[in-house]
Design a protein around this motif. Sequence first.
Motif, PDB file in Angstrom:
ATOM      1  N   ILE A  11       0.830  -1.213   0.000  1.00 44.41           N
ATOM      2  CA  ILE A  11       0.000   0.000   0.000  1.00 44.41           C
ATOM      3  C   ILE A  11       0.864   1.262   0.000  1.00 44.41           C
ATOM      4  CG2 ILE A  11      -0.388   0.217   2.491  1.00 44.41           C
ATOM      5  CD1 ILE A  11      -3.000   0.764  -0.264  1.00 44.41           C
ATOM      6  N   ALA A  12       2.050   1.213   0.605  1.00 43.86           N
ATOM      7  CA  ALA A  12       2.943   2.378   0.570  1.00 43.86           C
ATOM      8  C   ALA A  12       3.351   2.698  -0.865  1.00 43.86           C
ATOM      9  CB  ALA A  12       4.173   2.136   1.441  1.00 43.86           C
ATOM     10  N   TRP A  13       3.667   1.682  -1.647  1.00 44.76           N
ATOM     11  CA  TRP A  13       4.030   1.907  -3.041  1.00 44.76           C
ATOM     12  C   TRP A  13       2.849   2.411  -3.853  1.00 44.76           C
ATOM     13  CZ3 TRP A  13       8.311   2.112  -6.006  1.00 44.76           C
ATOM     14  CH2 TRP A  13       9.515   1.808  -5.374  1.00 44.76           C
ATOM     15  N   PHE A  48      -8.933   7.344  -0.795  1.00 43.97           N
ATOM     16  CA  PHE A  48      -9.333   6.028  -0.305  1.00 43.97           C
ATOM     17  C   PHE A  48      -8.110   5.178   0.025  1.00 43.97           C
ATOM     18  CE2 PHE A  48     -10.244   1.551  -1.207  1.00 43.97           C
ATOM     19  CZ  PHE A  48     -11.181   1.321  -0.212  1.00 43.97           C
ATOM     20  N   LEU A  49      -7.135   5.179  -0.871  1.00 39.77           N
ATOM     21  CA  LEU A  49      -5.926   4.383  -0.650  1.00 39.77           C
ATOM     22  C   LEU A  49      -5.133   4.881   0.556  1.00 39.77           C
ATOM     23  CD1 LEU A  49      -4.846   3.989  -4.365  1.00 39.77           C
ATOM     24  CD2 LEU A  49      -5.735   2.191  -2.860  1.00 39.77           C
ATOM     25  N   TYR A  50      -5.145   6.183   0.778  1.00 39.11           N
ATOM     26  CA  TYR A  50      -4.436   6.722   1.941  1.00 39.11           C
ATOM     27  C   TYR A  50      -5.070   6.219   3.237  1.00 39.11           C
ATOM     28  CZ  TYR A  50      -2.112   9.838   5.169  1.00 39.11           C
ATOM     29  OH  TYR A  50      -1.389  10.327   6.213  1.00 39.11           O
ATOM     30  N   MET A  51      -6.379   6.062   3.257  1.00 38.86           N
ATOM     31  CA  MET A  51      -7.025   5.496   4.450  1.00 38.86           C
ATOM     32  C   MET A  51      -6.552   4.058   4.676  1.00 38.86           C
ATOM     33  SD  MET A  51     -10.874   7.022   4.518  1.00 38.86           S
ATOM     34  CE  MET A  51     -11.258   7.049   2.786  1.00 38.86           C
ATOM     35  N   LEU A  52      -6.414   3.285   3.595  1.00 36.04           N
ATOM     36  CA  LEU A  52      -5.875   1.928   3.725  1.00 36.04           C
ATOM     37  C   LEU A  52      -4.424   1.959   4.205  1.00 36.04           C
ATOM     38  CD1 LEU A  52      -7.306   0.199   0.517  1.00 36.04           C
ATOM     39  CD2 LEU A  52      -8.180   0.094   2.867  1.00 36.04           C
ATOM     40  N   TYR A  53      -3.663   2.933   3.707  1.00 39.59           N
ATOM     41  CA  TYR A  53      -2.275   3.110   4.141  1.00 39.59           C
ATOM     42  C   TYR A  53      -2.217   3.376   5.643  1.00 39.59           C
ATOM     43  CZ  TYR A  53       2.299   5.360   4.671  1.00 39.59           C
ATOM     44  OH  TYR A  53       3.553   5.708   5.092  1.00 39.59           O
ATOM     45  N   VAL A  72       3.128   7.976  14.015  1.00 38.97           N
ATOM     46  CA  VAL A  72       2.583   9.170  13.362  1.00 38.97           C
ATOM     47  C   VAL A  72       3.478   9.606  12.209  1.00 38.97           C
ATOM     48  CG1 VAL A  72       2.087  11.622  13.707  1.00 38.97           C
ATOM     49  CG2 VAL A  72       1.277   9.943  15.361  1.00 38.97           C
ATOM     50  N   LEU A  73       4.783   9.567  12.387  1.00 40.86           N
ATOM     51  CA  LEU A  73       5.690   9.959  11.301  1.00 40.86           C
ATOM     52  C   LEU A  73       5.562   9.033  10.100  1.00 40.86           C
ATOM     53  CD1 LEU A  73       8.883  10.970  13.308  1.00 40.86           C
ATOM     54  CD2 LEU A  73       7.297  12.472  12.084  1.00 40.86           C
ATOM     55  N   VAL A  74       5.422   7.752  10.343  1.00 42.79           N
ATOM     56  CA  VAL A  74       5.237   6.807   9.235  1.00 42.79           C
ATOM     57  C   VAL A  74       3.903   7.075   8.539  1.00 42.79           C
ATOM     58  CG1 VAL A  74       4.893   4.368   8.668  1.00 42.79           C
ATOM     59  CG2 VAL A  74       6.757   5.046  10.175  1.00 42.79           C
ATOM     60  N   MET A  75       2.879   7.359   9.313  1.00 36.60           N
ATOM     61  CA  MET A  75       1.571   7.651   8.718  1.00 36.60           C
ATOM     62  C   MET A  75       1.613   8.917   7.866  1.00 36.60           C
ATOM     63  SD  MET A  75      -1.050   6.767  11.760  1.00 36.60           S
ATOM     64  CE  MET A  75      -1.715   5.137  11.965  1.00 36.60           C
ATOM     65  N   LEU A  76       2.325   9.924   8.306  1.00 33.89           N
ATOM     66  CA  LEU A  76       2.417  11.178   7.557  1.00 33.89           C
ATOM     67  C   LEU A  76       3.245  11.038   6.278  1.00 33.89           C
ATOM     68  CD1 LEU A  76       2.852  13.791  10.420  1.00 33.89           C
ATOM     69  CD2 LEU A  76       0.855  13.438   8.956  1.00 33.89           C
ATOM     70  N   ALA A  77       4.038   9.995   6.187  1.00 29.94           N
ATOM     71  CA  ALA A  77       4.878   9.803   5.003  1.00 29.94           C
ATOM     72  C   ALA A  77       4.054   9.649   3.728  1.00 29.94           C
ATOM     73  CB  ALA A  77       5.776   8.582   5.191  1.00 29.94           C
ATOM     74  N   GLY A  78       2.810   9.251   3.842  1.00 38.80           N
ATOM     75  CA  GLY A  78       1.966   9.091   2.656  1.00 38.80           C
ATOM     76  C   GLY A  78       1.385  10.393   2.134  1.00 38.80           C
ATOM     77  N   SER A  84       6.860   8.382   0.785  1.00 39.81           N
ATOM     78  CA  SER A  84       6.362   7.054   1.136  1.00 39.81           C
ATOM     79  C   SER A  84       7.333   5.958   0.686  1.00 39.81           C
ATOM     80  CB  SER A  84       4.974   6.805   0.550  1.00 39.81           C
ATOM     81  OG  SER A  84       5.020   6.736  -0.843  1.00 39.81           O
ATOM     82  N   PHE A  85       8.073   6.191  -0.391  1.00 42.25           N
ATOM     83  CA  PHE A  85       9.056   5.207  -0.850  1.00 42.25           C
ATOM     84  C   PHE A  85      10.219   5.116   0.141  1.00 42.25           C
ATOM     85  CE2 PHE A  85       7.295   6.970  -4.895  1.00 42.25           C
ATOM     86  CZ  PHE A  85       6.494   5.879  -5.192  1.00 42.25           C
TER      87      PHE A  85
END
Length: 109
Positions: A11-13, A48-53, A72-78, A84-85
């Motif tokens: 999902i990150a990709w 929608f995909l960001y919610m899955l992320y 939180v930092l990982v979540m904000l990466a998207g 995100s990569f």
Amino acid sequence: MGAALTRYRVIAWIVGVALILLVVIGMPMKYGFDEPILVETVGQAHGFLYMLYLLAAFDLSRRAGWPLKRMVLVMLAGTVPFVSFFAERRVSSWVTTGQSERTPEPVAG
């Protein structure tokens, strides 16, 4: 935890590619050429995909025992193009080496 990491990586990709399409191609098309179709379609898909992320990052962070700050930092990466990569590589490294905030990370210097 392997399945949670795989879900997060995929999902990150996907979120990263969708955000790049949106920002690099969609926004110039909308504001430069008055063609909003890509922003309208990819923008909704990215939302929608960001919610899955977020769900995948939360699941992985709870399984890995990360503190709130890292989660939180990982979540904000998207939310930032290309980040995100980078985050996906870092998260994969943290999980495969068993690192968490409770164990000190090597200091680059």
